[in-house]
Design a protein around this motif. Structure first.
Motif, PDB file in Angstrom:
ATOM      1  N   HIS A 119      35.699 -59.489 -10.583  1.00  0.00           N
ATOM      2  CA  HIS A 119      35.395 -60.763  -9.922  1.00  0.00           C
ATOM      3  C   HIS A 119      36.418 -61.841 -10.303  1.00  0.00           C
ATOM      4  N   ASP A 120      36.670 -61.965 -11.592  1.00  0.00           N
ATOM      5  CA  ASP A 120      37.547 -63.053 -12.046  1.00  0.00           C
ATOM      6  C   ASP A 120      38.993 -62.870 -11.589  1.00  0.00           C
ATOM      7  N   ILE A 121      39.503 -61.663 -11.743  1.00  0.00           N
ATOM      8  CA  ILE A 121      40.918 -61.452 -11.419  1.00  0.00           C
ATOM      9  C   ILE A 121      41.134 -61.243  -9.919  1.00  0.00           C
ATOM     10  N   CYS A 122      40.319 -60.389  -9.335  1.00  0.00           N
ATOM     11  CA  CYS A 122      40.526 -60.122  -7.914  1.00  0.00           C
ATOM     12  C   CYS A 122      39.956 -61.230  -7.044  1.00  0.00           C
ATOM     13  N   GLY A 123      38.881 -61.849  -7.509  1.00  0.00           N
ATOM     14  CA  GLY A 123      38.252 -62.901  -6.723  1.00  0.00           C
ATOM     15  C   GLY A 123      38.930 -64.251  -6.877  1.00  0.00           C
ATOM     16  N   HIS A 124      39.176 -64.662  -8.132  1.00  0.00           N
ATOM     17  CA  HIS A 124      39.645 -66.042  -8.357  1.00  0.00           C
ATOM     18  C   HIS A 124      41.157 -66.216  -8.442  1.00  0.00           C
ATOM     19  N   VAL A 125      41.818 -65.306  -9.147  1.00  0.00           N
ATOM     20  CA  VAL A 125      43.212 -65.578  -9.515  1.00  0.00           C
ATOM     21  C   VAL A 125      44.182 -65.653  -8.324  1.00  0.00           C
ATOM     22  N   PRO A 126      44.039 -64.807  -7.296  1.00  0.00           N
ATOM     23  CA  PRO A 126      45.022 -64.889  -6.201  1.00  0.00           C
ATOM     24  C   PRO A 126      45.149 -66.278  -5.573  1.00  0.00           C
ATOM     25  N   LEU A 285      28.431 -59.850  -5.736  1.00  0.00           N
ATOM     26  CA  LEU A 285      28.916 -59.495  -7.063  1.00  0.00           C
ATOM     27  C   LEU A 285      29.240 -60.693  -7.920  1.00  0.00           C
ATOM     28  N   GLY A 286      29.109 -60.502  -9.195  1.00  0.00           N
ATOM     29  CA  GLY A 286      29.621 -61.416 -10.205  1.00  0.00           C
ATOM     30  C   GLY A 286      29.625 -62.872  -9.814  1.00  0.00           C
ATOM     31  N   ARG A 287      28.498 -63.406  -9.540  1.00  0.00           N
ATOM     32  CA  ARG A 287      28.475 -64.735  -8.996  1.00  0.00           C
ATOM     33  C   ARG A 287      27.893 -65.747  -9.959  1.00  0.00           C
ATOM     34  N   LYS A 288      27.471 -65.316 -11.087  1.00  0.00           N
ATOM     35  CA  LYS A 288      26.749 -66.230 -11.949  1.00  0.00           C
ATOM     36  C   LYS A 288      27.736 -66.906 -12.887  1.00  0.00           C
TER      37      LYS A 288
END
Ligand code: PHE
Ligand code: FE
Length: 299
Positions: A119-126, A285-288
């Motif tokens: 979540h953090d790398i694929c979701g946020h970082v780009p 996914l991974g939303r909290k």
């Protein structure tokens, strides 16, 4: 477990990931790659490509961080999980993105309540590769520290939720995704664009600050921006008087309508099913984020 530094960071210890952990990444990454073409916004796909995030396995934060730093001055710092609000905001304000290191188990591919490295790398970082979005995230961190002091964190947390985590963006090709909570979820990546049930409203700062959100299922409501500049400009004013204004109004449930609501598009796109996957309905996914855990605990 490596030592926890005072700023809550740890070492990623990239060398210590098991083959099983990398294999889980590959499963998640392959699935999202197939889904996100034509669904994720251009800025996201562009950032993902330039970072060289790959299907091969969990990336080394040092390598990604170097590319990111050259592009927008952001760094990635590893954290063990949720960190205290003040620490989280201070990292963002310093252009450091706190990323978890662990990856979900195989039986959690579709849903995990806390953020993981996918979540953090694929979701946020780009998106941090995009200069305007990168500035928005830093401003959010500064705004977080301020909201914390003013006692208005829940209102600011809703802004994060409805933009950074679950935002949609309007493009000439149609509606696209930029929210990380959606981008890291196979089910919600399809649902948020194609399902007629959720409502899609034009971005409205005060409306967002009034609106609660749910963390245990797909969203019933999304907010649509035209571009990241709109987001940055709309959040530039001093929030202190806005918080007071919004605090005088009642909170809204995600399903609630108000007369001034500006619906984005009542007609959802059709014909997506052809290349869509078979995904079962369930929360994303991974939303909290920490704000949410805090809010739950304080209720
Ligand atoms: N302008 C906001 C304030 O004065 C700070 C902020 C910027 C918050 C961008 C969120 C996003 O509090
Ligand atoms: Fe997140």
């Amino acid at each position: 477990m490596t030592a926890l530094h005072p700023d809550c960071t740890i070492e990623q210890n990239w060398e210590s990931y098991s083959e099983e952990a990398h294999a889980t990444w590959r499963l998640l990454f392959d699935r999202q790659q197939r889904l996100l073409e034509g669904r994720a916004c251009r800025e996201y796909l562009d950032g993902l490509g330039r970072l060289g995030v790959e299907a091969g396995g969990i990336p080394d934060f040092r390598r990604l961080g170097d590319i990111l730093e050259r592009a927008t001055g952001w760094r990635i710092v590893a954290v063990p999980g949720l960190v205290p609000d003040g620490v989280f905001f201070a990292h963002l304000a310093g252009r450091r993105f706190p990323s978890t290191c662990f990856i979900r188990r195989r039986d959690q591919l579709d849903y995990l309540q806390e953020p993981d490295v996918f979540h953090d790398i694929c979701g946020h970082v780009p998106l941090l590769m995009n200069p305007v979005f990168a500035d928005y995230m830093q401003a959010y961190g500064e705004g977080g520290l301020k909201a914390l002091g003013l006692g208005h964190l829940p209102r600011l947390a809703r802004l994060y939720w409805y933009t950074v985590e679950f935002g949609l963006i309007s493009t000439e090709e149609g509606l696209r995704i930029y929210g990380s909570g959606i981008l890291s979820s196979a089910g919600e990546s399809v649902y948020c664009l194609d399902d007629p049930r959720p409502r899609r409203l034009r971005f409205d700062l005060r409306r967002i600050m009034r609106t609660r959100y749910r963390i245990d299922d797909f969203q019933e409501l999304y907010f649509v921006i035209d571009d990241f500049q709109e987001l940055f400009d709309a959040t530039r004013p001093d929030f202190a008087p806005i918080y007071r204004e919004v605090a005088a109004l009642s909170d809204l449930e995600p399903s609630q309508r108000v007369a001034q609501d500006n619906d984005f598009s009542p007609v959802p796109r059709i014909g997506r099913e052809k290349n869509g996957p078979l995904v079962k309905r369930g929360p994303s996914l991974g939303r909290k984020r920490l704000e949410d855990v805090r809010q739950d605990h304080n209720r």
